[in-house]
Scaffold this active site. Structure first.
Site, PDB file in Angstrom:
ATOM      1  N   TYR A  60      -9.859  16.677  -5.545  1.00 37.48           N
ATOM      2  CA  TYR A  60      -9.084  15.893  -6.505  1.00 37.48           C
ATOM      3  C   TYR A  60      -8.007  16.755  -7.154  1.00 37.48           C
ATOM      4  O   TYR A  60      -6.858  16.322  -7.306  1.00 37.48           O
ATOM      5  CB  TYR A  60     -10.004  15.307  -7.576  1.00 37.48           C
ATOM      6  CG  TYR A  60      -9.268  14.610  -8.702  1.00 37.48           C
ATOM      7  CD1 TYR A  60      -8.526  13.458  -8.461  1.00 37.48           C
ATOM      8  CD2 TYR A  60      -9.302  15.107 -10.007  1.00 37.48           C
ATOM      9  CE1 TYR A  60      -7.834  12.826  -9.492  1.00 37.48           C
ATOM     10  CE2 TYR A  60      -8.626  14.481 -11.035  1.00 37.48           C
ATOM     11  CZ  TYR A  60      -7.896  13.339 -10.773  1.00 37.48           C
ATOM     12  OH  TYR A  60      -7.204  12.715 -11.788  1.00 37.48           O
ATOM     13  N   ASP A  70       0.857  -1.187   0.000  1.00 39.36           N
ATOM     14  CA  ASP A  70       0.000   0.000   0.000  1.00 39.36           C
ATOM     15  C   ASP A  70       0.887   1.229   0.000  1.00 39.36           C
ATOM     16  O   ASP A  70       1.728   1.400   0.898  1.00 39.36           O
ATOM     17  CB  ASP A  70      -0.896  -0.038   1.245  1.00 39.36           C
ATOM     18  CG  ASP A  70      -1.970   1.042   1.244  1.00 39.36           C
ATOM     19  OD1 ASP A  70      -1.744   2.108   0.629  1.00 39.36           O
ATOM     20  OD2 ASP A  70      -3.023   0.828   1.871  1.00 39.36           O
ATOM     21  N   LYS A  92      -3.946  15.968  -7.197  1.00 35.53           N
ATOM     22  CA  LYS A  92      -3.138  15.778  -8.401  1.00 35.53           C
ATOM     23  C   LYS A  92      -2.068  16.873  -8.519  1.00 35.53           C
ATOM     24  O   LYS A  92      -0.942  16.594  -8.939  1.00 35.53           O
ATOM     25  CB  LYS A  92      -4.026  15.774  -9.646  1.00 35.53           C
ATOM     26  CG  LYS A  92      -4.883  14.544  -9.811  1.00 35.53           C
ATOM     27  CD  LYS A  92      -4.095  13.248  -9.802  1.00 35.53           C
ATOM     28  CE  LYS A  92      -3.205  13.072 -11.007  1.00 35.53           C
ATOM     29  NZ  LYS A  92      -2.564  11.710 -11.035  1.00 35.53           N
TER      30      LYS A  92
END
Length: 276
Positions: free
Chosen positions: A164, A70, A168
Site C-alpha cells: 500500500y 474504470d 500511495k
C-alpha cells in the site's frame, strides 16, 4: 484566482468521500464537475453513487457530467476526458482522488490486491494526468492535485504495509516528477490529511465507529483543496500540503468545526498514515 466559477474539474473517485466533498465545494462557486468513477448502484459497505454525488453538487450550484468508467482502463479514461472537453470546452483542474487500500503485511498481500492498488493508485494517477495534460496546458490556471502523502522515506511505514505504501507513494512521485516537468505550465501538488478522515476507508479498515469519532470530516480536505486550486499555478507547484496547515495559512484557526466530535481535544484525534 478568487474562486472556481466556470472552471471545469475532472475528479476521479468522485462518488463519495473526499472526492465528492471537493466537488461539492467547487460547485458552490458554480464550477463544472466531471465525476469519473465506477459506482452506479449502491454498495453494501460504501455509501453513495455517482448519481447521488452529482445531485449534491448540482444542489450546491454546479454543473455536472457523469462519466462511468474504470481508472484502470485507458480507453475509458480517454473517453471521459473527451466527453468532458466536448461538454464544457476544456479541463482546468484534475483531482486524482481514486485510490485502493489494503493494510496487509507482505506475506498476507495476494498479488491480485497488490495489482489493484498499483493499477488504481499509481498507474491511474499517471494515466489520468497524461490524458488531461493536453487540455490542462490550454487552461488559464491549470492545476493537478493528487490525494497522496509527503515523500518521507521512513522505513516504518513501508514495514507495516509495504504494498500500500508503495502504491500511495507512486502518486506522490507523480507530483515530484511532473511538477518539474511542467513547471510554469501546469501546477502539480499533493494534499494529505493530518488526521483520519471520516470516509469508507476509515470505517472499513481503521477500526470502525470508534475511529470515526476521532476523525475529521472530508470537508477539511475539500476546503484545503479549494484554497490550493485557487492559487497561481505558475508559482504554486511541487508542494506536499497537509490539510490543517493549509487551513491555518488561509486564516482558519479553529478547526473543531471539521471534527466528527467537536468536543474532543484536537490532540486526541486519530493521526493519519505517513506523518511522523
Amino acid at each position: 484566482m478568487s474562486n472556481l466559477s466556470g472552471k471545469t474539474l475532472f475528479i476521479t473517485g468522485a462518488s463519495r468521500g473526499i472526492g465528492k466533498a471537493i466537488g461539492v465545494r467547487a460547485a458552490r462557486d458554480g464550477a463544472n464537475i466531471v465525476l469519473f468513477a465506477k459506482t452506479t448502484t449502491p454498495h453494501p459497505k460504501l455509501p453513495g453513487t455517482l448519481y447521488t454525488a452529482a445531485e449534491e453538487m448540482e444542489a450546491a450550484g454546479g454543473k455536472t457530467l457523469i462519466c462511468v468508467g474504470d481508472i484502470r482502463e485507458e480507453d475509458q479514461v480517454q473517453a471521459a476526458v473527451d466527453q468532458a472537453v466536448a461538454t464544457f470546452g476544456g479541463i482546468d483542474i484534475l483531482v486524482n482522488n481514486a485510490s485502493a487500500i489494503s493494510l496487509t503485511p507482505t506475506e498476507a498481500t495476494d498479488m491480485k490486491r497488490f495489482d489493484l492498488m498499483h493499477q488504481i493508485n499509481t498507474r491511474g494517477t499517471f494515466l489520468a494526468s497524461q490524458r488531461c495534460l493536453p487540455h490542462l496546458k490550454k487552461a488559464a490556471n491549470p492545476h493537478v492535485l493528487n490525494l497522496s502523502p509527503p515523500l518521507h522515506f521512513s522505513a516504518g511505514w513501508f514495514a507495516r504495509h509495504c504494498a500500500y505504501t508503495m502504491a500511495k507513494y507512486g502518486m506522490s512521485l507523480c507530483v515530484y516528477g511532473m511538477a518539474e516537468e511542467y513547471r510554469g505550465k501546469v501546477a502539480f501538488n499533493a494534499l494529505w490529511p493530518r488526521t483520519a478522515i471520516n470516509t469508507a476507508a476509515v470505517q472499513n479498515h481503521l477500526g470502525g465507529q470508534e475511529s470515526v469519532a476521532a476523525a475529521r470530516q472530508p470537508e477539511i480536505m475539500a476546503d484545503a483543496a479549494y484554497h490550493i486550486l485557487c492559487q497561481d499555478a505558475r508559482t504554486c507547484s511541487g508542494n506536499f500540503f497537509i490539510d490543517d496547515e493549509v487551513m491555518r495559512e488561509a486564516g482558519v484557526t479553529d478547526l473543531r468545526q471539521y471534527q466528527v466530535d467537536p468536543s474532543m481535544d484536537e490532540k486526541t484525534l486519530l493521526p493519519d498514515f505517513f506523518l511522523d
